[in-house]
Design an enzyme around this catalytic site. Sequence first.
Site, short mmCIF file in Angstrom:
data_model
loop_
_atom_site.label_atom_id
_atom_site.label_comp_id
_atom_site.label_asym_id
_atom_site.label_seq_id
_atom_site.Cartn_x
_atom_site.Cartn_y
_atom_site.Cartn_z
N ARG A 58 -6.37 34.23 -4.13
CA ARG A 58 -6.59 34.35 -2.66
C ARG A 58 -6.40 32.98 -2.02
O ARG A 58 -7.23 32.08 -2.20
CB ARG A 58 -8.00 34.86 -2.38
CG ARG A 58 -8.38 34.81 -0.92
CD ARG A 58 -7.57 35.77 -0.06
NE ARG A 58 -7.85 37.15 -0.41
CZ ARG A 58 -7.07 38.18 -0.04
NH1 ARG A 58 -6.00 37.98 0.70
NH2 ARG A 58 -7.38 39.41 -0.42
N HIS A 154 3.82 33.80 1.46
CA HIS A 154 2.63 34.17 2.24
C HIS A 154 1.69 32.95 2.34
O HIS A 154 0.62 32.91 1.73
CB HIS A 154 1.97 35.33 1.51
CG HIS A 154 0.84 36.03 2.19
ND1 HIS A 154 -0.24 35.37 2.74
CD2 HIS A 154 0.63 37.35 2.39
CE1 HIS A 154 -1.08 36.27 3.25
NE2 HIS A 154 -0.57 37.47 3.05
N GLU A 258 3.69 33.18 7.63
CA GLU A 258 4.39 33.65 6.44
C GLU A 258 5.89 33.78 6.70
O GLU A 258 6.30 34.50 7.61
CB GLU A 258 3.79 34.99 6.02
CG GLU A 258 2.28 34.94 5.87
CD GLU A 258 1.63 36.31 5.74
OE1 GLU A 258 2.29 37.25 5.25
OE2 GLU A 258 0.46 36.46 6.14
C1 BG6 Z 1 -0.89 39.86 5.35
C2 BG6 Z 1 -0.87 41.25 5.88
O1 BG6 Z 1 0.38 39.39 5.16
O2 BG6 Z 1 -1.61 39.85 4.11
C3 BG6 Z 1 -2.30 41.74 6.07
O3 BG6 Z 1 -0.14 41.28 7.11
C4 BG6 Z 1 -3.04 41.65 4.75
O4 BG6 Z 1 -2.28 43.07 6.55
C5 BG6 Z 1 -2.95 40.23 4.24
O5 BG6 Z 1 -4.39 42.02 4.96
C6 BG6 Z 1 -3.65 40.01 2.91
O6 BG6 Z 1 -3.20 40.89 1.95
P1 BG6 Z 1 -3.87 40.92 0.51
O7 BG6 Z 1 -3.20 42.01 -0.27
O8 BG6 Z 1 -3.57 39.56 -0.11
O9 BG6 Z 1 -5.32 41.14 0.71
#
Ligand code: BG6
Length: 286
Positions: A58, A154, A258
């Site tokens: 994360r 991302h 992103e």
């Molecule tokens: C973003 C999305 O890119 O990633 C969101 O637009 C999403 O909708 C976020 O909540 C995090 O995603 P994840 O799968 O890492 O919890």
Amino acid sequence: MRLGPGRNSLERLAIATARGNAEVYLHGAHVTAWQPSGADPVIWVSGDSQFHPDKPIRGGVPICFPWFAAHATDASAPMHGFARLRGWTLASAEDRNGEVQVRFLLTDDDTSRRSSWPHRFQAEYRVTFGDRLGMALDVANTGDAPLTFEAVLHTYFAVGNIREVGVTGLAATEYLDKVDGFTRKREGDAPIRFTGETDRIYLDTESTCTIHDPELRRRIEVVKTGSLSTVVWNPWIDKARAMPDFGDDEWPSMLCIETANVRDAAVRLEPASHHTMTAVIGVGAL
Ligand code: BG6
């Protein structure tokens, strides 16, 4: 430069040169730190991230590939594709006068072909840690049929206080507003400000985005090529609480900008062709 066990014994390349510090995990080829000399950390990682081989990290720079968000037809397929859950091969790492260039590879195998994306591919991810952070994701179709993929770098940025931050570079750009049922909207001319959960896919844009951060007295610039979408995300209070790997009080200190090719900008590759998407991150005084 040192390759060894990182958090929870996951393999990590730790970099410390005259130009700054950085680290990248082989799990997901996931950049988790970049801090040029004399600057505050630029990349944000949650203190609650699990660093588990079966989970995405994360924060940092997850690579979403070969799809973004939920899989179009398979509800059991992982969110944002399988690339951030796989161990990538570290193909090379070179220190050139303090600028470190790292190359990762991921190719299809039995597991990937069984994963609702049955294509033959080779992904090469080149990361340059220097005065700037350069990331290039190159995807080649090594099979004998066309394939289509989505991809996202991302990137989670560290900010002083999301309520004070402004983002420029997306003026007059159309976007899909996920927190409003994917309604199509058009950005105004003023910098983007954050007053609640924000989850937007900006469409048909190759523009450079700049984060203006008065609290950290800096701006972060994201210059990109081969990318037609930009996703802007901050979960705000409730969504942050709902995520087990995201601290309840961490949301004011991060912002995702992103570099992406998603939805209509998904990339179609003929056999023997390839596509490169790049993002270069720079930091300057405000
Ligand atoms: C973003 C999305 O890119 O990633 C969101 O637009 C999403 O909708 C976020 O909540 C995090 O995603 P994840 O799968 O890492 O919890």
